[in-house]
Design a protein around this motif. Structure first.
Motif, mmCIF file in Angstrom:
data_model
loop_
_atom_site.group_PDB
_atom_site.id
_atom_site.type_symbol
_atom_site.label_atom_id
_atom_site.label_comp_id
_atom_site.label_asym_id
_atom_site.label_seq_id
_atom_site.Cartn_x
_atom_site.Cartn_y
_atom_site.Cartn_z
ATOM 1 N N ARG A 25 -83.012 81.759 78.549
ATOM 2 C CA ARG A 25 -81.805 80.927 78.552
ATOM 3 C C ARG A 25 -81.885 79.839 79.613
ATOM 4 O O ARG A 25 -81.541 78.697 79.379
ATOM 5 C CB ARG A 25 -80.570 81.789 78.804
ATOM 6 C CG ARG A 25 -79.958 82.360 77.556
ATOM 7 C CD ARG A 25 -78.505 82.742 77.800
ATOM 8 N NE ARG A 25 -78.380 83.700 78.882
ATOM 9 C CZ ARG A 25 -78.373 85.017 78.715
ATOM 10 N NH1 ARG A 25 -78.482 85.521 77.501
ATOM 11 N NH2 ARG A 25 -78.264 85.828 79.741
ATOM 12 N N ARG A 26 -82.358 80.222 80.789
ATOM 13 C CA ARG A 26 -82.362 79.231 81.860
ATOM 14 C C ARG A 26 -83.425 78.175 81.631
ATOM 15 O O ARG A 26 -83.248 77.031 82.025
ATOM 16 C CB ARG A 26 -82.532 79.923 83.207
ATOM 17 C CG ARG A 26 -81.323 80.806 83.457
ATOM 18 C CD ARG A 26 -80.947 80.991 84.888
ATOM 19 N NE ARG A 26 -81.008 79.814 85.700
ATOM 20 C CZ ARG A 26 -81.279 79.846 86.988
ATOM 21 N NH1 ARG A 26 -81.527 80.991 87.574
ATOM 22 N NH2 ARG A 26 -81.305 78.743 87.684
ATOM 23 N N ILE A 27 -84.532 78.542 80.962
ATOM 24 C CA ILE A 27 -85.550 77.531 80.675
ATOM 25 C C ILE A 27 -85.013 76.494 79.697
ATOM 26 O O ILE A 27 -85.229 75.301 79.863
ATOM 27 C CB ILE A 27 -86.844 78.198 80.140
ATOM 28 C CG1 ILE A 27 -87.581 78.807 81.318
ATOM 29 C CG2 ILE A 27 -87.716 77.189 79.407
ATOM 30 C CD1 ILE A 27 -88.884 79.453 80.990
ATOM 31 N N GLY A 73 -82.044 75.668 79.515
ATOM 32 C CA GLY A 73 -80.980 74.917 80.193
ATOM 33 C C GLY A 73 -79.576 75.441 79.979
ATOM 34 O O GLY A 73 -78.611 74.705 80.151
ATOM 35 N N VAL A 74 -79.454 76.733 79.630
ATOM 36 C CA VAL A 74 -78.113 77.303 79.491
ATOM 37 C C VAL A 74 -77.622 77.716 80.876
ATOM 38 O O VAL A 74 -78.333 78.394 81.600
ATOM 39 C CB VAL A 74 -78.140 78.549 78.579
ATOM 40 C CG1 VAL A 74 -76.744 79.106 78.382
ATOM 41 C CG2 VAL A 74 -78.783 78.203 77.258
#
Lengths: 72, 690
Positions: free
Chosen positions: A25-27, A29-30
């Motif tokens: 998710r963080r990759i 961009g969440v």
């Protein structure tokens, strides 16, 4: 190596699947509500905390309002 | 260094030098892609180990004990200390767009060698240095943007120039990328229908994330991906049904109007509805496809069909875009070698995520090396096509004509023998009515990718599926750049406008939002529409403009970098940024000058206008143009393009002059070298007093 300072919250411990999901998710961009919440709880106790919906709205508005988010 | 490690590095250097030497001198029949990949990877390893180390250890002296802005200013929103691999992945997903795939494909008209050498040398000496230095500089300044740093380090003139230039670049970038998609989808019901379906899919994901299962992004993306595959096959059914196929067979003009309508709505609608879900989908597909292409190329190691160099190298008469290898290969390939746009990302989201300063080496330098590898993969995919087919797909109708006979004749005369039957067969294999003059690079890359991927994953009908998959994937993330870019452009315009009339800057005031969005769409729409109607292929005009604007931003970034290094008192390391800066300034000024004043009508905007005026003056209509009115409009377009190029060139000169003045003041001792870095704060101090 230095451990992250306590003022710089990593989210509470999660299961392996949950961590893998958070990684992906963080990759893409969440924004991560768990990190935000634990930051507010540990660094600004007593201050108002945005709800998950408010947080998502605020982050999305910030993400698409300035250059430097993506490239050609 | 232990002896064994030393020997390993010596071995990598020897293998790298040997393979690079072989690639450079090989003039045999064909060479395998493995040679290029090995040379590139060895060079990246050596550069990362030794070159980036100097930036990290000597220039900035990155220190794990120094608190980064992500740590000091942690707010759980923008400033979030992030694991270095997540930050690397996030940064890579942000910098790698369609650019590194399209630029190398277009530059393949010179043969694979010039593009390859520029990609691997340019990234090491230019792109990776720029990205790493801007990232480090921004980390040391609380994550300030490039524009703010230009203003504070060099002066307010540089700051304003950076701001206006960034806006200009956004407009040119969106228009050229939109043109690429239009050229890929025109007269292609399969591609058009598939891409159209991505809009309701994104809206469905948005609704799902809003009301059905709020926040379940991976679930929604999984559903979106499944539907995306369905839409790929739905496109095939549509293309096979004569009535439906006719409905979705659109001309370039129709498609460009649809793009503008889409861009406008994406910019004014709430982001959760369309923009954000599309973005997630596109990020997934992007990483997946790049990884898939990488695996396929490494497994298959296809042979390069394109010669190392073509005659267009020196004649400058290449059909894809006009101009000789110098300076045009260096502005055609920006992303992958050095891309100024990265400096916005390196001073945007990424510096606010870096948890430990020393991670900046992997994220900034390593991220750019990875993008460079993607560019090499794209160059390989374009070069495994037979050259005759490559030119038939990438050359405009104004040069090769509109039939397979004329295209094959042109290619064969140019020395790239191909038969009309072969061109028909290629189109039939990907189930398109024609592949001729699909300029912009996306379709030829898709044919190359389809050949490579169907070699690993399936046979027969698979080529058509893979071709349309590749087109969908390129179109998907071009459109994501287009809609997000339009929205960002709207905010920048509102911000600039607020200096003239305050209420215009209020982002949530509908009249201002709608007006600003409409202006941004009309600006890029103007260039897009002119490109679609240009018989010489709009890519010939717009891609060089895009390259020049992108490299202008790189000039700004390297000027900021040089000033930062000087003011840190590290003048002896100035060459790290001054060498690529000098090269880019020379390339950019030469290319810009040739685009404005070049005597050949395909090359120089003003020469083209004069050539057309000559026809009109003698009462004739220029070749490939419908009537005198259209020709008059094209003359006007030529002058606008010349003006825009001149604006970019003036910006380069202004930035250079302002920077040199500042450097002279510091170097001559007239001005104290005072660094604007935030003073050192130890990380441990923060952990004791939360």
């Amino acid at each position: 190596m230095i451990q992250p300072a306590s003022g710089t919250p990593h989210a509470a411990p999660r299961s392996l699947v949950a961590s893998a999901a958070a990684f992906v998710r963080r990759i893409i961009g969440v924004p991560d509500y768990a990190i935000y919440r634990s930051h507010m709880e540990s660094c600004h106790p007593g201050e108002p905390v945005m709800t998950e919906r408010e947080f998502a709205n605020e982050r999305l508005a910030a993400r698409y309002s300035r250059p430097g988010q993506r490239c050609c | 260094m232990p002896i064994l490690r030393k020997l390993t590095w010596v071995a990598i250097a020897v293998v790298g030098a040997a393979t690079l030497g072989y690639v450079a001198v090989s003039r045999g029949e064909t060479i395998g892609a493995g040679w290029l990949l090995t040379a590139a990877v060895c060079i990246y390893l050596i550069a990362y180990r030794f070159h980036s180390r100097i930036i990290a250890a000597k220039i900035f002296a990155l220190d794990p004990n120094r608190a980064t802005p992500a740590v000091r200013l942690a707010d759980g929103r923008d400033y979030v200390p992030t694991n270095k691999w997540i930050a690397f992945g996030h940064h890579f997903a942000a910098i790698a767009g369609p650019g590194p795939l399209l630029g190398p494909t277009l530059a393949a008209q010179f043969g694979y060698l010039p593009g390859f050498l520029w990609i691997v040398v340019g990234v090491v000496l230019g792109g990776a240095v720029q990205d790493c230095i801007i990232l480090c500089a921004s980390i040391r300044r609380d994550g300030k943007s490039l524009g703010q740093m230009a203003k504070e380090e060099i002066g307010s003139v540089a700051g304003y120039t950076a701001l206006v230039a960034t806006f200009g670049i956004m407009i040119v970038m969106i228009s050229v990328l939109a043109l690429v998609v239009v050229n890929a989808l025109k007269s292609s019901p399969w591609g058009t229908f598939t891409l159209m379906l991505t809009i309701p899919i994104a809206i469905l994901m948005g609704v799902y994330l809003r009301w059905i299962r709020p926040g379940r992004v991976l679930e929604a993306t999984g559903i979106g991906l499944a539907l995306l595959f369905f839409s790929l096959f739905a496109g095939k059914w549509v293309a096979q049904d004569p009535a439906l196929a006719a409905t979705f067979t659109l001309t370039g003009q129709q498609l460009s109007v649809w793009m503008m309508i889409y861009g406008f709505f994406a910019s004014v609608l709430p982001v959760w509805f369309l923009l954000a879900p599309r973005d997630y989908l596109s990020a997934f597909v992007k990483i997946g496809v790049v990884a898939g292409l990488g695996v396929a190329v490494f497994v298959l190691l296809p042979s390069m069909q394109m010669p190392a160099t073509t005659t267009f190298f020196t004649t400058g008469e290449g059909p894809v875009f006009a101009g000789k290898v110098f300076p045009f290969v260096f502005i055609t390939i920006a992303c992958g070698a050095i891309s100024g746009f990265h400096s916005l990302v390196c001073s945007g989201t990424t510096p606010k995520l870096v948890e430990d300063e020393t991670d900046a080496r992997l994220i900034g330098y390593g991220g750019m090396l990875t993008e460079s590898l993607v560019a090499v993969l794209a160059l390989i995919a374009a070069s495994v096509l037979e050259p005759g087919a490559y030119f038939a797909i990438n050359a405009p109708a104004g040069i090769i004509g509109t039939t397979v006979q004329s295209a094959a004749e042109w290619a064969t005369n140019a020395g790239f023998a191909i038969t009309p039957e072969r061109l028909n067969e290629l189109a039939a294999r990907v189930q398109e009515s024609s592949l001729l003059s699909r300029t912009g690079g996306a379709p030829s890359l898709a044919v190359g990718m389809a050949n490579i991927l169907s070699g690993v994953f399936g046979k027969g009908d698979a080529t058509a599926i893979w071709y349309h998959f590749a087109i969908m994937f390129e179109a998907l993330f071009v459109l994501t750049t287009l809609d997000a870019g339009t929205r960002v452009g709207r905010f920048m315009l509102q911000d600039m406008g607020s200096h003239v009339w305050k209420p215009f800057g209020r982002v949530s005031w509908q009249p201002a939002a709608i007006t600003a969005s409409a202006i941004v769409v009309l600006l890029w729409g103007y260039f897009l529409y002119q490109g679609v109607n240009d018989p010489l292929g709009g890519v010939n005009t717009l891609w060089p403009l895009f390259g020049i604007s992108n490299q202008l931003l790189a000039v700004i970034a390297l000027c900021v970098g040089t000033t930062v290094i000087l003011k840190m008192g590290k003048a002896r390391y100035m060459a790290f940024t001054v060498v690529p800066l000098t090269w880019l300034a020379v390339v950019n000024l030469t290319a810009g000058f040739e685009k404005i004043f070049g005597a050949e009508p395909r090359l120089g905007f003003l020469a083209h206008a004069r050539w057309f005026q000559g026809f009109l003056d003698s009462g004739q209509v220029p070749p490939g143009v419908a009537n005198a009115g259209v020709a008059a409009r094209m003359i006007f377009n030529d002058r606008v393009d010349a003006g825009v190029t001149a604006f970019f060139l003036c910006s380069v000169l202004v930035i250079l002059a302002a920077s040199m003045k500042e450097w002279y003041a510091v170097l001559s001792g007239a001005k104290e070298p005072v660094s604007t870095e935030i003073p050192f704060t130890p990380r441990t101090a923060l952990s004791q007093s939360p």
